[in-house]
Write a protein that holds these residues in place. Structure first.
Motif, PDB file in Angstrom:
ATOM      1  N   GLU A  43     -46.648   3.108  14.313  1.00  0.00           N
ATOM      2  CA  GLU A  43     -45.860   3.352  15.510  1.00  0.00           C
ATOM      3  C   GLU A  43     -45.924   2.167  16.471  1.00  0.00           C
ATOM      4  OE1 GLU A  43     -44.005   5.947  15.567  1.00  0.00           O
ATOM      5  OE2 GLU A  43     -44.932   6.923  13.817  1.00  0.00           O
ATOM      6  N   SER A  46     -46.381   7.815   2.757  1.00  0.00           N
ATOM      7  CA  SER A  46     -45.690   8.201   3.985  1.00  0.00           C
ATOM      8  C   SER A  46     -46.043   9.605   4.484  1.00  0.00           C
ATOM      9  CB  SER A  46     -44.171   8.092   3.801  1.00  0.00           C
ATOM     10  OG  SER A  46     -43.740   8.829   2.681  1.00  0.00           O
ATOM     11  N   LYS A  57     -42.848  -2.047  12.744  1.00  0.00           N
ATOM     12  CA  LYS A  57     -42.766  -0.639  12.365  1.00  0.00           C
ATOM     13  C   LYS A  57     -41.933  -0.475  11.098  1.00  0.00           C
ATOM     14  CE  LYS A  57     -41.032   3.851  13.985  1.00  0.00           C
ATOM     15  NZ  LYS A  57     -42.149   4.685  13.508  1.00  0.00           N
ATOM     16  N   LYS A  58     -40.799  -1.147  11.046  1.00  0.00           N
ATOM     17  CA  LYS A  58     -39.933  -1.079   9.865  1.00  0.00           C
ATOM     18  C   LYS A  58     -40.662  -1.607   8.631  1.00  0.00           C
ATOM     19  CE  LYS A  58     -35.387  -2.695   8.236  1.00  0.00           C
ATOM     20  NZ  LYS A  58     -35.794  -3.512   7.083  1.00  0.00           N
ATOM     21  N   GLU A 109     -43.713   4.009   2.320  1.00  0.00           N
ATOM     22  CA  GLU A 109     -42.808   4.755   1.441  1.00  0.00           C
ATOM     23  C   GLU A 109     -42.907   4.235   0.008  1.00  0.00           C
ATOM     24  OE1 GLU A 109     -39.031   4.284   3.305  1.00  0.00           O
ATOM     25  OE2 GLU A 109     -39.433   5.799   4.865  1.00  0.00           O
ATOM     26  N   SER A 148     -48.801   6.460   8.982  1.00  0.00           N
ATOM     27  CA  SER A 148     -47.691   6.188   9.897  1.00  0.00           C
ATOM     28  C   SER A 148     -47.998   4.941  10.713  1.00  0.00           C
ATOM     29  CB  SER A 148     -47.465   7.379  10.834  1.00  0.00           C
ATOM     30  OG  SER A 148     -46.399   7.127  11.731  1.00  0.00           O
ATOM     31  N   THR A 163     -43.497   0.903   7.620  1.00  0.00           N
ATOM     32  CA  THR A 163     -42.915   2.181   7.187  1.00  0.00           C
ATOM     33  C   THR A 163     -42.348   2.060   5.780  1.00  0.00           C
ATOM     34  OG1 THR A 163     -42.411   2.844   9.458  1.00  0.00           O
ATOM     35  CG2 THR A 163     -41.183   3.936   7.706  1.00  0.00           C
TER      36      THR A 163
END
Length: 252
Positions: A39, A33, A20-21, A28, A37, A24
């Motif tokens: 999750e 973003s 996820k990190k 960005e 997404s 994400t």
């Protein structure tokens, strides 16, 4: 903010995951973003995948799959990429606009590219490779090593045909160059656990690779370093490699 492109990780449990990190931060960086997404989808049983897919119909574009579902997921997909079918495990799912699903294996590519780029590769490629574990990741790793022309020994606590025991391994350690841990032993939060090989038999002809990446330096690798092994390789680059290959598949 309206998320039109949803991705995620399927598994249970998922407290160890960096996926996820990773995605994400990518979204960005790429300016996505607002619409994209990633999750974590912790599902206690594989059948919950169908409910998840239905709940996010039209929004869910792709999934990564981790422990313990890389083999179980295959029967629930509409199509399996031939390479993933040959390996016998899926860790990436592409979801098409009509809702159809196709499974791929990007663990193969994540592992193979790190092994081939490791400067120690010439040191161990002519010796036997040992793969600890019997899960979906192990299947991809074995396929990659065999495609590179390396003889693989599969090691298990309870060996079946085609596998050897840890006791058998100890008696033949002088034939081994590479040892890969594909088990979750040593993974957060159980960071003090490690595969039950005889570490006193390790020396500088042995190279250790751990697919666990949380923590980065596992007890398995630390014990190898303490015995003076030729080198160790942490699992984070394999994670990044398979994730990048998954992104490529999702956007193909």
């Amino acid at each position: 903010m309206s998320i039109s492109h949803l991705y995620g990780l399927l598994g249970y449990p998922l407290g160890h995951s960096f996926s996820k990190k990773y995605f994400t931060e990518k979204f960005e960086k790429w300016g996505l973003s607002e619409s994209h997404s990633y999750e974590q989808f912790e599902i206690p049983q594989i059948e919950d995948f169908l409910t998840l897919k239905s709940a996010h119909k039209g929004q869910l574009k792709g999934l990564n799959v981790t422990i313990p579902y890389k083999q179980q997921i295959m029967s629930l997909l509409d199509e399996i990429d031939p390479a993933a079918a040959k390996i016998g495990a899926v860790n990436t799912i592409k979801i098409f606009p009509d809702g159809k699903t196709k499974g791929f294996n990007t663990d193969y590519w994540g592992f193979r590219q790190t092994i081939e780029s490791w400067d120690a590769f010439p040191e161990f490629k002519s010796k036997k490779a040992v793969v600890l574990g019997q899960g979906g990741a192990a299947k991809a790793i074995i396929a990659a090593l065999e495609d590179l022309g390396i003889t693989v020994w599969k090691v298990s606590r309870t060996p079946v045909e085609g596998q050897i025991s840890y006791e058998d391994l100890a008696a033949a350690m002088d034939e081994v160059g590479l040892i890969v841990n594909s088990t979750p032993l040593g993974m957060y939060p159980n960071i003090d656990s490690f595969p039950p090989i005889d570490y006193h038999l390790l020396n500088n002809q042995h190279y250790l690779y751990d697919i666990v990446y949380n923590p980065l330096r596992t007890a398995f690798l630390e014990k190898g370093v303490a015995q003076g092994v030729g080198g160790v390789y942490e699992g984070l680059e394999m994670l990044h490699g398979q994730a990048d290959k998954a992104w490529e598949i999702w956007n193909a």
